[in-house]
Scaffold this motif. Structure first.
Motif, PDB file in Angstrom:
ATOM      1  N   ARG A   1       0.721  -1.144  -0.113  1.00 10.60           N
ATOM      2  CA  ARG A   1      -0.083  -0.008   0.135  1.00 10.60           C
ATOM      3  C   ARG A   1       0.913   0.866  -0.027  1.00 10.60           C
ATOM      4  O   ARG A   1       0.454   2.197  -0.931  1.00 10.60           O
ATOM      5  CB  ARG A   1      -0.875  -0.186   0.979  1.00 10.60           C
ATOM      6  N   LEU A   2       1.919   1.284   0.722  1.00 12.88           N
ATOM      7  CA  LEU A   2       2.776   2.281   0.730  1.00 12.88           C
ATOM      8  C   LEU A   2       3.464   2.604  -0.803  1.00 12.88           C
ATOM      9  O   LEU A   2       3.464   3.807  -1.181  1.00 12.88           O
ATOM     10  CB  LEU A   2       3.990   2.327   1.878  1.00 12.88           C
ATOM     11  N   ALA A   3       4.030   1.479  -1.032  1.00 13.04           N
ATOM     12  CA  ALA A   3       4.657   1.685  -2.680  1.00 13.04           C
ATOM     13  C   ALA A   3       3.556   2.054  -3.732  1.00 13.04           C
ATOM     14  O   ALA A   3       3.658   2.996  -4.324  1.00 13.04           O
ATOM     15  CB  ALA A   3       4.819   0.136  -3.110  1.00 13.04           C
ATOM     16  N   GLU A   4       2.178   1.725  -3.429  1.00 12.24           N
ATOM     17  CA  GLU A   4       1.298   2.016  -4.250  1.00 12.24           C
ATOM     18  C   GLU A   4       0.926   3.711  -3.995  1.00 12.24           C
ATOM     19  O   GLU A   4       0.784   4.550  -5.052  1.00 12.24           O
ATOM     20  CB  GLU A   4      -0.270   1.504  -4.102  1.00 12.24           C
ATOM     21  N   GLN A   5       0.862   4.173  -2.932  1.00 17.52           N
ATOM     22  CA  GLN A   5       0.961   5.604  -2.532  1.00 17.52           C
ATOM     23  C   GLN A   5       2.105   6.484  -3.055  1.00 17.52           C
ATOM     24  O   GLN A   5       1.815   7.321  -3.659  1.00 17.52           O
ATOM     25  CB  GLN A   5       0.688   5.688  -0.963  1.00 17.52           C
ATOM     26  N   ARG A   6       3.181   5.830  -3.091  1.00  9.94           N
ATOM     27  CA  ARG A   6       4.293   6.436  -3.723  1.00  9.94           C
ATOM     28  C   ARG A   6       4.257   6.627  -4.980  1.00  9.94           C
ATOM     29  O   ARG A   6       4.877   7.623  -5.827  1.00  9.94           O
ATOM     30  CB  ARG A   6       5.508   5.519  -3.085  1.00  9.94           C
ATOM     31  N   TRP A   7       3.631   5.564  -5.796  1.00  5.91           N
ATOM     32  CA  TRP A   7       3.436   5.457  -7.167  1.00  5.91           C
ATOM     33  C   TRP A   7       2.548   6.466  -7.445  1.00  5.91           C
ATOM     34  O   TRP A   7       2.768   7.239  -8.638  1.00  5.91           O
ATOM     35  CB  TRP A   7       3.037   4.045  -7.705  1.00  5.91           C
ATOM     36  N   ASP A   8       1.588   6.619  -6.827  1.00  5.88           N
ATOM     37  CA  ASP A   8       0.626   7.493  -7.089  1.00  5.88           C
ATOM     38  C   ASP A   8       1.133   9.245  -6.709  1.00  5.88           C
ATOM     39  O   ASP A   8       0.196  10.089  -6.752  1.00  5.88           O
ATOM     40  CB  ASP A   8      -0.714   7.431  -6.298  1.00  5.88           C
ATOM     41  N   GLY A   9       2.153   9.271  -6.063  1.00 10.51           N
ATOM     42  CA  GLY A   9       2.672  10.587  -5.826  1.00 10.51           C
ATOM     43  C   GLY A   9       2.366  11.213  -4.570  1.00 10.51           C
ATOM     44  O   GLY A   9       2.674  12.297  -4.216  1.00 10.51           O
ATOM     45  N   GLN A  10       2.061  10.271  -3.754  1.00 12.76           N
ATOM     46  CA  GLN A  10       1.488  10.682  -2.278  1.00 12.76           C
ATOM     47  C   GLN A  10       2.862  10.906  -1.549  1.00 12.76           C
ATOM     48  O   GLN A  10       3.715  10.002  -1.553  1.00 12.76           O
ATOM     49  CB  GLN A  10       0.592   9.825  -1.597  1.00 12.76           C
ATOM     50  N   GLU A  11       2.794  11.637  -0.591  1.00 12.18           N
ATOM     51  CA  GLU A  11       3.974  11.988   0.348  1.00 12.18           C
ATOM     52  C   GLU A  11       3.795  10.772   1.544  1.00 12.18           C
ATOM     53  O   GLU A  11       2.815  10.512   2.203  1.00 12.18           O
ATOM     54  CB  GLU A  11       3.906  13.249   1.113  1.00 12.18           C
ATOM     55  N   LEU A  12       5.052  10.315   1.809  1.00 13.03           N
ATOM     56  CA  LEU A  12       5.089   9.289   2.821  1.00 13.03           C
ATOM     57  C   LEU A  12       5.713   9.389   3.830  1.00 13.03           C
ATOM     58  O   LEU A  12       6.557  10.406   3.843  1.00 13.03           O
ATOM     59  CB  LEU A  12       5.690   7.874   2.249  1.00 13.03           C
ATOM     60  N   HIS A  13       5.135   9.083   5.100  1.00 12.52           N
ATOM     61  CA  HIS A  13       5.758   9.540   6.322  1.00 12.52           C
ATOM     62  C   HIS A  13       6.978   8.553   6.543  1.00 12.52           C
ATOM     63  O   HIS A  13       6.769   7.309   6.557  1.00 12.52           O
ATOM     64  CB  HIS A  13       4.862   9.272   7.557  1.00 12.52           C
ATOM     65  N   PRO A  14       8.102   8.755   6.662  1.00 13.20           N
ATOM     66  CA  PRO A  14       9.413   8.087   6.601  1.00 13.20           C
ATOM     67  C   PRO A  14       9.526   7.188   7.876  1.00 13.20           C
ATOM     68  O   PRO A  14       9.870   5.750   7.788  1.00 13.20           O
ATOM     69  CB  PRO A  14      10.628   9.000   6.548  1.00 13.20           C
ATOM     70  N   ASP A  15       8.936   7.486   8.880  1.00 10.00           N
ATOM     71  CA  ASP A  15       8.900   6.662  10.396  1.00 10.00           C
ATOM     72  C   ASP A  15       8.105   5.502   9.928  1.00 10.00           C
ATOM     73  O   ASP A  15       8.270   4.332  10.433  1.00 10.00           O
ATOM     74  CB  ASP A  15       8.402   7.474  11.440  1.00 10.00           C
ATOM     75  N   GLU A  16       6.843   5.749   9.394  1.00 10.88           N
ATOM     76  CA  GLU A  16       5.895   4.870   9.118  1.00 10.88           C
ATOM     77  C   GLU A  16       6.369   3.750   8.172  1.00 10.88           C
ATOM     78  O   GLU A  16       6.314   2.388   8.171  1.00 10.88           O
ATOM     79  CB  GLU A  16       4.581   5.145   8.732  1.00 10.88           C
ATOM     80  N   ALA A  17       7.089   4.242   7.195  1.00  9.12           N
ATOM     81  CA  ALA A  17       7.624   3.421   5.974  1.00  9.12           C
ATOM     82  C   ALA A  17       8.718   2.744   6.541  1.00  9.12           C
ATOM     83  O   ALA A  17       8.882   1.408   6.395  1.00  9.12           O
ATOM     84  CB  ALA A  17       8.037   4.240   4.775  1.00  9.12           C
ATOM     85  N   SER A  18       9.555   3.299   7.355  1.00  6.55           N
ATOM     86  CA  SER A  18      10.780   2.562   8.144  1.00  6.55           C
ATOM     87  C   SER A  18      10.284   1.318   9.118  1.00  6.55           C
ATOM     88  O   SER A  18      10.814   0.100   9.007  1.00  6.55           O
ATOM     89  CB  SER A  18      11.646   3.418   8.742  1.00  6.55           C
ATOM     90  N   GLU A  19       9.082   1.333   9.722  1.00  4.26           N
ATOM     91  CA  GLU A  19       8.588   0.566  10.517  1.00  4.26           C
ATOM     92  C   GLU A  19       8.133  -0.573   9.944  1.00  4.26           C
ATOM     93  O   GLU A  19       8.294  -1.798  10.224  1.00  4.26           O
ATOM     94  CB  GLU A  19       7.487   1.150  11.501  1.00  4.26           C
ATOM     95  N   LEU A  20       7.167  -0.177   8.725  1.00  2.00           N
ATOM     96  CA  LEU A  20       6.258  -1.126   8.163  1.00  2.00           C
ATOM     97  C   LEU A  20       7.476  -2.101   7.229  1.00  2.00           C
ATOM     98  O   LEU A  20       7.418  -3.317   7.365  1.00  2.00           O
ATOM     99  CB  LEU A  20       5.366  -0.627   7.099  1.00  2.00           C
ATOM    100  N   THR A  21       8.632  -1.444   6.583  1.00  5.98           N
ATOM    101  CA  THR A  21       9.396  -2.346   5.938  1.00  5.98           C
ATOM    102  C   THR A  21      10.373  -3.053   6.989  1.00  5.98           C
ATOM    103  O   THR A  21      10.470  -4.375   6.522  1.00  5.98           O
ATOM    104  CB  THR A  21      10.399  -1.282   4.947  1.00  5.98           C
ATOM    105  N   SER A  22      10.614  -2.682   7.998  1.00 10.26           N
ATOM    106  CA  SER A  22      11.433  -3.341   9.059  1.00 10.26           C
ATOM    107  C   SER A  22      10.485  -4.454   9.575  1.00 10.26           C
ATOM    108  O   SER A  22      11.087  -5.527   9.763  1.00 10.26           O
ATOM    109  CB  SER A  22      11.672  -2.422  10.144  1.00 10.26           C
ATOM    110  N   THR A  23       9.182  -4.422   9.763  1.00  6.28           N
ATOM    111  CA  THR A  23       8.396  -5.636  10.054  1.00  6.28           C
ATOM    112  C   THR A  23       8.364  -6.694   9.112  1.00  6.28           C
ATOM    113  O   THR A  23       8.508  -7.659   9.309  1.00  6.28           O
ATOM    114  CB  THR A  23       7.097  -4.972  10.244  1.00  6.28           C
ATOM    115  N   LEU A  24       8.366  -6.000   7.988  1.00  5.24           N
ATOM    116  CA  LEU A  24       8.236  -7.172   6.645  1.00  5.24           C
ATOM    117  C   LEU A  24       9.662  -7.949   6.593  1.00  5.24           C
ATOM    118  O   LEU A  24       9.622  -9.043   6.576  1.00  5.24           O
ATOM    119  CB  LEU A  24       7.994  -6.195   5.336  1.00  5.24           C
ATOM    120  N   TRP A  25      10.704  -7.266   6.866  1.00  6.94           N
ATOM    121  CA  TRP A  25      11.937  -8.025   6.920  1.00  6.94           C
ATOM    122  C   TRP A  25      11.992  -8.931   8.035  1.00  6.94           C
ATOM    123  O   TRP A  25      12.882  -9.894   7.801  1.00  6.94           O
ATOM    124  CB  TRP A  25      13.240  -6.912   6.721  1.00  6.94           C
TER     125      TRP A  25
END
Length: 157
Positions: free
Chosen positions: A67-91
Motif C-alpha cells: 500500500r505504501l508503494a502504491e501511495q508512492r507510485w500515485d505521488g503521495q507523500e509518505l511518512h518516513p517513520d511509518e515506512a521504516s517501521e512497516l518495511t522493518s516488520t516485513l524484513w
C-alpha cells in the motif's frame, strides 16, 4: 519308564516359551515403530502449521508495504517513520520465513521483500500490482508446494 514323552513335553514347553518371547519382542518392536511413525506425523503436522502461520504473517506484513508503494507510485507523500517501521516488520517476517521454510520458499519471499521495499523508496515504472504480481505468485506457488497444497495433497492430521 518311557523317556520320549518327557523329552517331547520339555521340548514343547521350551518351544512355547521361545515362541512367546519372540512374539513379545516382535510385538514390542511393532508398537515402537508405530509410535515413532505417529510422533513423526505429529511433528510434520506441527511444522506444517508453523510454516503456514509464518507465511500468513509474512503476507500480512507485505500488504501494508505494498500500500505504501502504491501511495508512492500515485505521488503521495509518505511518512518516513511509518515506512521504516512497516518495511522493518516485513524484513523480520521474511527472516521468520527463512528460519522455518525451505530454500525455494524463503528465496521467493526474499525476492518479493526486496521488490516491495525498494518500491516504497523508489517508485517502479509500472503499476505496483503489476510490478509485484510475478514475485508474489512465485512465493504463493512455493508455499503451496511446501504446505502440500499442490495437486490436492493434504497433510496427515
Amino acid at each position: 519308564m518311557d523317556l520320549w514323552p518327557n523329552i517331547i513335553s520339555a521340548a514343547s514347553a521350551l518351544l512355547g516359551a521361545t515362541v512367546g518371547v519372540v512374539a513379545t519382542l516382535l510385538g514390542e518392536r511393532w508398537r515402537t515403530r508405530l509410535s515413532v511413525l505417529q510422533e513423526q506425523r505429529l511433528a510434520d503436522a506441527r511444522l506444517r502449521d508453523e510454516r503456514k502461520d509464518v507465511l500468513l504473517r509474512f503476507f500480512a506484513a507485505v500488504r501494508p508495504v505494498e500500500r505504501l508503494a502504491e501511495q508512492r507510485w500515485d505521488g503521495q507523500e509518505l511518512h518516513p517513520d511509518e515506512a521504516s517501521e512497516l518495511t522493518s516488520t516485513l524484513w523480520l517476517c521474511r527472516l521468520e520465513v527463512e528460519l522455518l521454510c525451505s530454500p525455494p520458499v524463503w528465496e521467493a519471499a526474499h525476492s518479493l521483500t526486496l521488490v516491495v521495499t525498494d518500491a516504497v523508496w523508489v517508485p517502479p515504472s509500472d503499476r505496483t500490482h503489476l510490478h509485484f504480481s510475478d514475485k508474489r505468485n512465485a512465493v504463493i506457488a512455493a508455499a503451496r508446494v511446501e504446505l502440500g497444497a499442490e495437486a490436492g495433497v493434504v497433510s496427515p492430521a
